[in-house]
Design a protein around this motif. Structure first.
Motif, PDB file in Angstrom:
ATOM      1  N   GLY A 129      -3.817  -6.294   4.154  1.00 22.70           N
ATOM      2  CA  GLY A 129      -4.351  -7.237   3.391  1.00 22.70           C
ATOM      3  C   GLY A 129      -3.773  -8.444   2.628  1.00 22.70           C
ATOM      4  N   GLY A 130      -2.241  -7.717   1.880  1.00 19.16           N
ATOM      5  CA  GLY A 130      -1.972  -9.613   1.244  1.00 19.16           C
ATOM      6  C   GLY A 130      -1.253  -9.072  -0.075  1.00 19.16           C
ATOM      7  N   ALA A 131      -2.354  -7.841  -0.212  1.00 16.84           N
ATOM      8  CA  ALA A 131      -1.374  -7.734  -2.016  1.00 16.84           C
ATOM      9  C   ALA A 131       0.102  -6.996  -2.613  1.00 16.84           C
ATOM     10  N   PRO A 153      -3.422   6.773   7.346  1.00 15.87           N
ATOM     11  CA  PRO A 153      -2.769   7.072   8.985  1.00 15.87           C
ATOM     12  C   PRO A 153      -2.438   5.964   9.401  1.00 15.87           C
ATOM     13  N   GLY A 154      -1.632   4.814  10.096  1.00 16.35           N
ATOM     14  CA  GLY A 154      -1.773   3.677  10.824  1.00 16.35           C
ATOM     15  C   GLY A 154      -1.529   2.855  10.112  1.00 16.35           C
ATOM     16  N   GLN A 155      -2.001   3.069   8.818  1.00 17.17           N
ATOM     17  CA  GLN A 155      -1.601   1.128   8.274  1.00 17.17           C
ATOM     18  C   GLN A 155      -0.319   1.279   7.691  1.00 17.17           C
ATOM     19  N   THR A 156       0.250  -0.283   7.663  1.00 14.32           N
ATOM     20  CA  THR A 156       1.332  -0.084   7.315  1.00 14.32           C
ATOM     21  C   THR A 156       1.688  -0.687   5.881  1.00 14.32           C
ATOM     22  N   VAL A 157       2.994  -0.434   5.528  1.00 17.69           N
ATOM     23  CA  VAL A 157       3.420  -1.175   4.486  1.00 17.69           C
ATOM     24  C   VAL A 157       4.834  -1.630   4.370  1.00 17.69           C
ATOM     25  N   GLY A 158       5.009  -2.937   3.599  1.00 18.47           N
ATOM     26  CA  GLY A 158       5.755  -3.608   4.157  1.00 18.47           C
ATOM     27  C   GLY A 158       7.337  -4.093   2.736  1.00 18.47           C
TER      28      GLY A 158
END
Length: 384
Positions: A129-131, A153-158
């Motif tokens: 979502g960009g936060a 599970p499956g969500q990503t973090v930069g």
């Protein structure tokens, strides 16, 4: 006029010096300028000035310039030299994500072959979502950071690193993307028993417990069903547990294996196998049943998952019409048929691959008030 740089090739974030000789007549000072560093003004003595010390930044061939100024502040000459800067080595960012207390925590480690003392700045986590959430990096160390959200599970973090203003970092860090791992998957497989199962006699059952496809050892597995007293076994290093059930009466018995405790991080507790149906015979003498030649063949007209057509036959004695015969392949009921006047029952069944390759089938019936059972071969029909 000449500019000398020592060393002429230097690693990023390392120091180098510059000095000049042959300053023009009238010059009283020399102003050394390099990249974005603060210029250094040094006096001219006997036609020379320096050395001026700078910290190398960036990479490649870079320019250092010198301006000569007289006592009145007028520029009376200029010169320049070059320094070759070797790029900082690549460092690595390694992040693991966990979810204590319902929210996700990021634990990050920075590595740099040139050392971590110069690695100071900010680590930025970019959420779905960009936060963003930031954490301070001090000498290459960053504390575990609660991201404040419960990721699935499956969500990503930069994850990216930004150097502190005015600092020179000894390594370059490429941003990474981390994916929340899937929860461990537990599977319990209950195998059909071998041989005849007789009421009042113990029958050994076997279960296999897997976590993400790997055996789970030390798990407690409870076997139950068919009116038998439940029994618990423990899996070995191969993930296999056994238990012995005694069924009190003849007839079909539905049996399940359930993990009741585990010493692994896999979510296996309370996971059950798919129930299997076991035919329990009474062991009486009221009649008999025998299997007749039977076989299977590929049926191109039959859709998956059962593309094999089988013809199963059995005969009861004494011969009687109207007796229901149940046929089992691979421990699973595949259908029933009724005997004709000769006591023969014929069933056309559809089988899956494992059933077709099991090599045998079992026929059961109630003859003369007594459950009876017989097992025989189930080869492929010839020609295929």
């Amino acid at each position: 006029m000449a500019v000398t740089i020592i060393p002429s090739t230097v690693a990023a974030c390392s120091n180098f010096t510059a000095l000049v000789t042959g300053a023009p007549p009238g010059a009283t000072s020399a102003v050394f300028t390099y990249d974005g560093a603060t210029p250094q003004t040094l006096p001219v003595v006997a036609g020379g000035a320096g050395p001026a010390t700078f910290t190398a930044v960036g990479s490649g061939v870079q320019l250092l310039s010198v301006s000569y100024v007289d006592a009145g502040g007028v520029v009376v000459g200029s010169d320049s030299g070059t320094v070759t800067v070797t790029a900082a080595p690549a460092g690595t960012i390694s992040t693991t994500l966990s979810a204590p207390g319902g929210t996700t925590t990021a634990t990050t480690t920075l590595t740099c072959s040139a050392g971590l003392t110069s690695v100071n700045g900010t680590l930025t986590y970019t959420l779905p979502g960009g936060a963003t959430v930031t954490a301070a990096v001090v000498n290459g160390v960053v504390a575990p950071t609660n991201l404040g959200v419960a990721l699935t599970p499956g969500q990503t973090v930069g994850v990216s690193f930004t150097a502190a203003a005015g600092s020179c970092v000894a390594c370059t860090f490429t941003p990474i993307t981390v994916t929340i791992p899937a929860a461990p998957s537990c599977l319990v497989l209950l195998l059909p028993p071998t041989g005849a199962v007789v009421a009042g006699q113990p029958t050994t059952l076997t279960a296999l417990v897997l976590c993400n496809g790997l055996p789970v050892s030390g798990a407690s597995v409870t076997f139950s069903g068919g009116g038998a007293t439940p029994v618990t076994g423990t899996t070995n290093a191969s993930g296999i547990a056994t238990g012995s059930l005694t069924f009190p009466t003849a007839g079909p018995a539905s049996v399940t294996a359930t993990v009741t405790a585990t010493n692994t991080t896999c979510s296996c507790t309370n996971v059950s196998s798919t129930p299997i149906t076991i035919n329990v015979t009474g062991g009486g003498t009221g009649g008999t049943i025998q299997v007749l030649p039977s076989c299977w063949q590929v049926n191109l007209q039959s859709p998956l998952p059962n593309p094999f057509a089988a013809t199963l036959r059995a005969r009861v004695s004494p011969a009687a019409a109207g007796v229901t015969v149940s046929f089992f392949v691979g421990g699973q009921l595949v259908g029933t048929a009724v005997t004709d006047a000769t006591g023969t029952a014929t069933l056309n069944a559809s089988l899956n691959l494992l059933q077709a390759l099991s090599g045998s089938f079992t026929a059961t019936a109630n003859v003369g008030g007594t459950p009876v059972q017989a097992t025989g071969p189930l080869p492929p029909c010839l020609p295929l």
